[in-house]
Design a protein around this motif. Structure first.
Motif, short mmCIF file in Angstrom:
data_model
loop_
_atom_site.label_atom_id
_atom_site.label_comp_id
_atom_site.label_asym_id
_atom_site.label_seq_id
_atom_site.Cartn_x
_atom_site.Cartn_y
_atom_site.Cartn_z
N GLN A 29 0.82 -1.21 0.00
CA GLN A 29 0.00 0.00 0.00
C GLN A 29 0.86 1.26 0.00
OE1 GLN A 29 -2.22 -0.86 3.54
NE2 GLN A 29 -3.82 -1.97 2.44
N PHE A 30 1.87 1.30 0.87
CA PHE A 30 2.72 2.49 0.98
C PHE A 30 3.50 2.73 -0.30
CE2 PHE A 30 6.77 4.53 2.16
CZ PHE A 30 6.27 5.74 2.62
N PHE A 31 4.16 1.69 -0.81
CA PHE A 31 4.98 1.87 -2.00
C PHE A 31 4.13 2.11 -3.24
CE2 PHE A 31 8.18 0.33 0.89
CZ PHE A 31 9.27 1.11 0.55
N ASP A 32 2.89 1.63 -3.25
CA ASP A 32 1.97 1.95 -4.34
C ASP A 32 1.68 3.45 -4.35
OD1 ASP A 32 0.18 1.38 -6.52
OD2 ASP A 32 -1.49 1.48 -5.11
N ASP A 33 1.57 4.02 -3.17
CA ASP A 33 1.30 5.47 -3.07
C ASP A 33 2.53 6.32 -3.34
OD1 ASP A 33 -1.36 5.06 -2.42
OD2 ASP A 33 -1.09 5.36 -0.26
N ILE A 34 3.70 5.88 -2.90
CA ILE A 34 4.88 6.74 -2.93
C ILE A 34 5.71 6.59 -4.21
CG2 ILE A 34 6.51 5.22 -1.73
CD1 ILE A 34 7.30 7.78 -0.09
N CYS A 35 5.61 5.48 -4.89
CA CYS A 35 6.43 5.22 -6.07
C CYS A 35 5.58 5.12 -7.33
CB CYS A 35 7.18 3.89 -5.94
SG CYS A 35 8.44 3.85 -4.68
N THR A 36 6.17 5.53 -8.45
CA THR A 36 5.54 5.23 -9.73
C THR A 36 5.79 3.75 -10.02
OG1 THR A 36 7.51 5.69 -11.05
CG2 THR A 36 6.04 7.56 -10.59
N THR A 37 5.07 3.22 -10.97
CA THR A 37 5.29 1.83 -11.36
C THR A 37 6.73 1.63 -11.82
OG1 THR A 37 2.97 1.57 -11.98
CG2 THR A 37 4.53 -0.01 -12.91
N ASN A 38 7.24 2.55 -12.63
CA ASN A 38 8.62 2.42 -13.13
C ASN A 38 9.64 2.47 -12.01
OD1 ASN A 38 7.78 2.15 -15.77
ND2 ASN A 38 8.08 4.29 -16.27
N GLU A 39 9.43 3.33 -11.01
CA GLU A 39 10.35 3.40 -9.87
C GLU A 39 10.35 2.09 -9.09
OE1 GLU A 39 10.07 8.17 -8.87
OE2 GLU A 39 8.57 6.81 -8.03
N LEU A 40 9.17 1.53 -8.88
CA LEU A 40 9.08 0.27 -8.14
C LEU A 40 9.68 -0.89 -8.92
CD1 LEU A 40 8.15 -0.52 -5.39
CD2 LEU A 40 5.87 -0.95 -6.30
N VAL A 41 9.47 -0.90 -10.23
CA VAL A 41 10.09 -1.93 -11.08
C VAL A 41 11.61 -1.83 -11.00
CG1 VAL A 41 10.44 -2.64 -13.49
CG2 VAL A 41 8.13 -2.24 -12.63
N ALA A 42 12.15 -0.62 -11.04
CA ALA A 42 13.60 -0.43 -10.96
C ALA A 42 14.14 -0.90 -9.61
CB ALA A 42 13.97 1.03 -11.19
N LEU A 43 13.46 -0.56 -8.52
CA LEU A 43 13.89 -1.01 -7.19
C LEU A 43 13.86 -2.52 -7.08
CD1 LEU A 43 11.99 1.59 -4.96
CD2 LEU A 43 14.47 1.47 -5.34
N LYS A 44 12.75 -3.11 -7.55
CA LYS A 44 12.59 -4.57 -7.52
C LYS A 44 13.69 -5.24 -8.33
CE LYS A 44 9.66 -6.42 -10.35
NZ LYS A 44 8.51 -6.96 -11.09
N GLN A 45 13.97 -4.71 -9.50
CA GLN A 45 14.98 -5.30 -10.38
C GLN A 45 16.37 -5.24 -9.74
OE1 GLN A 45 16.39 -3.24 -14.02
NE2 GLN A 45 15.40 -4.97 -15.08
N ARG A 46 16.74 -4.07 -9.20
CA ARG A 46 18.05 -3.94 -8.56
C ARG A 46 18.21 -4.90 -7.40
NH1 ARG A 46 17.28 2.15 -8.06
NH2 ARG A 46 17.28 2.72 -10.24
N PHE A 47 17.15 -5.05 -6.62
CA PHE A 47 17.22 -5.95 -5.47
C PHE A 47 17.40 -7.40 -5.93
CE2 PHE A 47 15.51 -8.32 -1.82
CZ PHE A 47 16.38 -7.84 -0.85
N GLN A 48 16.67 -7.80 -6.98
CA GLN A 48 16.83 -9.16 -7.51
C GLN A 48 18.23 -9.37 -8.07
OE1 GLN A 48 14.75 -11.79 -7.12
NE2 GLN A 48 13.77 -10.29 -5.79
N VAL A 49 18.76 -8.37 -8.76
CA VAL A 49 20.12 -8.44 -9.29
C VAL A 49 21.10 -8.66 -8.13
CG1 VAL A 49 21.98 -7.12 -10.39
CG2 VAL A 49 19.69 -7.14 -11.40
N ALA A 50 20.95 -7.91 -7.06
CA ALA A 50 21.85 -8.05 -5.90
C ALA A 50 21.77 -9.45 -5.31
CB ALA A 50 21.52 -7.01 -4.84
N LYS A 51 20.57 -9.97 -5.17
CA LYS A 51 20.41 -11.33 -4.63
C LYS A 51 21.12 -12.35 -5.52
CE LYS A 51 16.41 -12.76 -3.32
NZ LYS A 51 14.96 -13.01 -3.26
N LEU A 52 20.94 -12.23 -6.83
CA LEU A 52 21.53 -13.19 -7.75
C LEU A 52 23.06 -13.07 -7.80
CD1 LEU A 52 18.88 -13.01 -10.63
CD2 LEU A 52 19.11 -14.76 -8.85
#
Length: 94
Positions: A29-52
């Motif tokens: 709910q919070f990140f839906d309000d505070i981030c654009t879809t593109n911002e959230l996709v970028a954050l999600k992608q970077r985090f997955q890259v770091a994990k891998l």
């Protein structure tokens, strides 16, 4: 630390608010309000890259799996190697 240039009451307020989130649904709910879809996709992608990267995946496999550019993979790797250990802290805790 790049974030040091931004330190202050307003950023403290944001981080304090994030620390108050108690459930995954509240995070959605919070990140839906505070981030654009593109911002959230970028954050999600970077985090997955770091994990891998931490799991030992090759750059090409990471790009294939996440759709990240080679520049993004390199940037995340640089943060893992020379950054503030934020990725390490979070990934190690999960």
């Amino acid at each position: 630390m790049h974030v040091d240039r931004l330190r202050g009451e307003e950023l403290d307020d944001l981080f304090d608010g994030i620390l108050k989130l108690e459930t995954r649904e509240e995070c959605y709910q919070f990140f839906d309000d505070i981030c654009t879809t593109n911002e959230l996709v970028a954050l999600k992608q970077r985090f997955q890259v770091a994990k891998l990267i931490k799991e030992g995946w090759t750059y090409s496999k990471i790009q294939e799996r996440t759709g990240a550019s080679s520049a993004t993979v390199s940037r995340v790797k640089r943060c893992l190697d020379y950054g503030s250990d934020g990725y390490h802290t979070v990934i190690d805790r999960i």
